[in-house]
Write an enzyme that holds these catalytic residues in place. Sequence first.
Site, short mmCIF file in Angstrom:
data_model
loop_
_atom_site.label_atom_id
_atom_site.label_comp_id
_atom_site.label_asym_id
_atom_site.label_seq_id
_atom_site.Cartn_x
_atom_site.Cartn_y
_atom_site.Cartn_z
N LEU A 126 89.16 40.42 -9.63
CA LEU A 126 89.31 41.73 -8.86
C LEU A 126 88.34 41.75 -7.63
O LEU A 126 88.73 42.08 -6.69
CB LEU A 126 88.95 42.73 -9.85
CG LEU A 126 88.70 44.32 -9.36
CD1 LEU A 126 90.15 44.77 -8.82
CD2 LEU A 126 88.23 45.39 -10.41
N ALA B 297 84.89 43.97 -1.51
CA ALA B 297 85.52 44.87 -2.50
C ALA B 297 84.82 44.51 -3.93
O ALA B 297 85.19 43.94 -4.51
CB ALA B 297 86.89 44.89 -2.35
N ILE C 246 84.10 35.07 -9.81
CA ILE C 246 85.05 35.08 -10.74
C ILE C 246 84.78 34.03 -12.13
O ILE C 246 84.47 32.99 -11.89
CB ILE C 246 86.28 34.68 -10.37
CG1 ILE C 246 86.90 35.61 -9.07
CG2 ILE C 246 87.61 34.84 -11.56
CD1 ILE C 246 86.88 36.96 -9.29
N THR C 247 84.52 34.98 -13.09
CA THR C 247 83.90 34.06 -14.23
C THR C 247 84.90 33.31 -14.87
O THR C 247 86.28 33.67 -14.98
CB THR C 247 83.53 35.11 -15.56
OG1 THR C 247 82.54 35.83 -14.94
CG2 THR C 247 83.03 34.34 -16.76
N ARG D 280 51.09 35.47 -34.59
CA ARG D 280 50.27 35.60 -33.44
C ARG D 280 49.01 36.42 -33.90
O ARG D 280 48.99 37.70 -34.04
CB ARG D 280 50.73 36.23 -32.25
CG ARG D 280 49.92 36.10 -30.94
CD ARG D 280 49.31 34.71 -30.63
NE ARG D 280 48.49 34.72 -29.49
CZ ARG D 280 47.68 33.83 -29.00
NH1 ARG D 280 47.62 32.85 -29.60
NH2 ARG D 280 46.98 34.15 -27.94
N GLN E 164 56.37 41.05 -22.96
CA GLN E 164 55.24 41.61 -23.01
C GLN E 164 54.58 41.38 -24.58
O GLN E 164 53.51 41.07 -24.71
CB GLN E 164 55.31 43.09 -22.88
CG GLN E 164 54.02 43.74 -22.63
CD GLN E 164 53.58 43.36 -21.46
OE1 GLN E 164 53.98 42.79 -20.68
NE2 GLN E 164 52.04 43.83 -21.15
N GLY F 75 51.50 35.69 -22.50
CA GLY F 75 51.71 34.54 -21.74
C GLY F 75 52.95 33.68 -22.10
O GLY F 75 53.76 33.13 -21.40
N GLU G 227 81.18 44.05 -14.40
CA GLU G 227 82.20 45.20 -15.09
C GLU G 227 81.81 46.33 -14.71
O GLU G 227 81.95 47.47 -15.66
CB GLU G 227 82.28 44.97 -16.66
CG GLU G 227 82.90 43.42 -17.07
CD GLU G 227 83.54 43.32 -18.24
OE1 GLU G 227 83.86 44.30 -19.00
OE2 GLU G 227 83.66 42.13 -18.61
C1 FAD Z 1 77.79 36.57 -13.01
C2 FAD Z 1 78.98 37.44 -12.55
C3 FAD Z 1 79.74 37.36 -13.02
C4 FAD Z 1 81.29 38.14 -12.57
N1 FAD Z 1 82.45 38.15 -13.25
C5 FAD Z 1 83.39 38.71 -12.37
C6 FAD Z 1 84.98 38.46 -12.92
O1 FAD Z 1 85.02 37.80 -13.94
N2 FAD Z 1 85.68 39.18 -12.08
C7 FAD Z 1 85.60 39.89 -11.22
O2 FAD Z 1 86.54 40.42 -10.65
N3 FAD Z 1 84.25 40.37 -10.61
C8 FAD Z 1 83.36 39.53 -11.31
N4 FAD Z 1 81.82 39.99 -10.97
C9 FAD Z 1 81.77 40.81 -9.96
C10 FAD Z 1 80.97 42.18 -10.13
O3 FAD Z 1 81.75 43.13 -11.17
C11 FAD Z 1 80.37 42.77 -9.10
O4 FAD Z 1 79.32 42.08 -8.52
C12 FAD Z 1 79.79 44.43 -9.36
O5 FAD Z 1 80.90 45.19 -9.71
C13 FAD Z 1 78.94 45.07 -8.18
O6 FAD Z 1 79.62 44.45 -7.11
P1 FAD Z 1 78.90 43.92 -5.87
O7 FAD Z 1 78.41 42.70 -6.25
O8 FAD Z 1 79.73 43.46 -4.47
O9 FAD Z 1 77.77 44.77 -5.52
P2 FAD Z 1 77.76 46.49 -4.51
O10 FAD Z 1 79.15 46.86 -4.74
O11 FAD Z 1 77.78 45.78 -3.06
O12 FAD Z 1 76.69 46.97 -5.00
C14 FAD Z 1 75.38 46.95 -4.49
C15 FAD Z 1 74.49 47.98 -4.99
O13 FAD Z 1 75.09 49.20 -4.65
C16 FAD Z 1 75.23 50.17 -5.65
N5 FAD Z 1 76.54 50.99 -5.19
C17 FAD Z 1 77.67 50.61 -4.70
N6 FAD Z 1 78.46 51.60 -4.43
C18 FAD Z 1 77.81 52.73 -4.95
C19 FAD Z 1 77.83 54.20 -5.17
N7 FAD Z 1 79.18 54.58 -4.67
N8 FAD Z 1 76.98 54.97 -5.55
C20 FAD Z 1 75.68 54.57 -5.96
N9 FAD Z 1 75.56 53.12 -6.03
C21 FAD Z 1 76.50 52.33 -5.42
C22 FAD Z 1 75.65 49.07 -6.87
O14 FAD Z 1 75.29 49.84 -8.01
C23 FAD Z 1 74.42 48.08 -6.53
O15 FAD Z 1 73.30 48.55 -6.81
C24 FAD Z 1 80.95 39.09 -11.53
C25 FAD Z 1 79.65 39.17 -10.91
C26 FAD Z 1 78.49 38.32 -11.34
C27 FAD Z 1 77.21 38.41 -10.65
#
Ligand code: FAD
Length: 379
Positions: A124, A129, A156-157, A268, A336, A340, A363
């Site tokens: 996704l 996006a 993408i995991t 400890r 905590q 250490g 997610e």
């Molecule tokens: C290890 C890992 C595995 C993943 N696996 C998958 C997968 O298998 N498939 C897949 O499709 N995706 C996957 N993802 C993607 C993941 O779902 C996204 O990284 C996540 O949804 C956040 O999107 P972004 O990284 O673009 O952050 P952004 O959307 O850029 O967000 C950055 C910050 O802004 C905040 N923010 C954004 N919009 C708003 C709003 N409207 N109001 C308030 N705060 C907001 C967010 O909460 C965050 O704190 C994975 C990510 C990681 C790191």
Amino acid sequence: MALDLETREQLIDTVRRFVTERLRPLEGKVAEDDAVPDDVVAEMRELGLFGLSIDPEYGGLGLTMEEECLVAVEMGRTSPAFRSVFGTNVGIGSQGLVMFGTDEQKAHWLPAIASGELVTSFALTEPEAGSDSAAVQTRAVRDGDHYVVNGSKRFITNADKAGLFTVMARTNPSEPGARGVSAFLVPADSAGLSIGKPEKKMGQHGAHVCDVVFEDVRVPAANRLGAEGQGFKVAMQVLDRGRLHISAVCVGAAERLIADCVAYARERRQFGKPITEFQLVQAMIADSRTEAMAARALMLETARKRDQGAAITLEAAAAKYFASEMVGRVADRAVQVFGGAGYIADYGIERFYRDVRLFRIYEGSSQIQQLVIARETLR
Ligand SMILES: Cc1cc2nc3c(=O)[nH]c(=O)nc-3n(C[C@H](O)[C@H](O)[C@H](O)COP(=O)(O)OP(=O)(O)OC[C@H]3O[C@@H](n4cnc5c(N)ncnc54)[C@H](O)[C@@H]3O)c2cc1C
């Protein structure tokens, strides 16, 4: 259909023993090698872990949501990378197909997904996006009985191991939001599909995320999941369920960390006595225990509600929000309590601290869960 109680206890007990005896001793090695050994993956297949959520008709165990969550709690008691091996097959990778697939699509793919012969991923997120997931730019253009897909997916995991992707792509460019998106099953060996190198991550080493790039990938129209324009609905229903599963993993991780804290604090000694005798240390353990119990109760109640056929968008968001934030606080307190030693790699606590950080981000980040909870409450 739910398992009888005895069978359910046997299953949970088998997974608990597998986690304790087989997986926990490998935690350090998996983190260091950034890989789960092949023989462990083979044992997971034999245990049926890849098919937890898939109907027995297709070779899975067909667990209820409550049963799946109880298994996820057990898996949470070890490094999350182990659960990731089969996590996409159980959840986000397969459930679009389970919920929206035709009989033909299910018969074609589900048996291999349930056995673990075929790994699935959920695609996704894109560079532009993330939280705004309805803004996907990957395009799927109809061409006869095919669609031609172009675009790129990010983070993408299991992409490097996947044989099949559930891909959300825009089929209607004049509809910029959710309604212009459709979902497709795209085999990894499709011409024009390429996978990037695994990203270096903060934690959860052993689980990989990669870019997935589509260049003129021809996907049969028969591989579309649901109707055109239904793709975002597919993604959101998959995620409602996935969020609940993640909250169960968070509960397991918190319970593991609390047990580690208690064991360490008993041994400890400072000021001539075990540190468990200091009420300020007890307070950290009490806070962690209380929060983990609350998260477990919310997660289980939501799972039962889903098993009864009720909508759980609000509850799943609340469970994921609370449980993922909770395990972050529990991991912080664990560092905590260990003092250490909590900061030193050999004790494994700092590794858990880094591993659980992800649960507040993927997610749907905590902020996105808050928006969902508020939207559903104010509706
Ligand atoms: C290890 C890992 C595995 C993943 N696996 C998958 C997968 O298998 N498939 C897949 O499709 N995706 C996957 N993802 C993607 C993941 O779902 C996204 O990284 C996540 O949804 C956040 O999107 P972004 O990284 O673009 O952050 P952004 O959307 O850029 O967000 C950055 C910050 O802004 C905040 N923010 C954004 N919009 C708003 C709003 N409207 N109001 C308030 N705060 C907001 C967010 O909460 C965050 O704190 C994975 C990510 C990681 C790191």
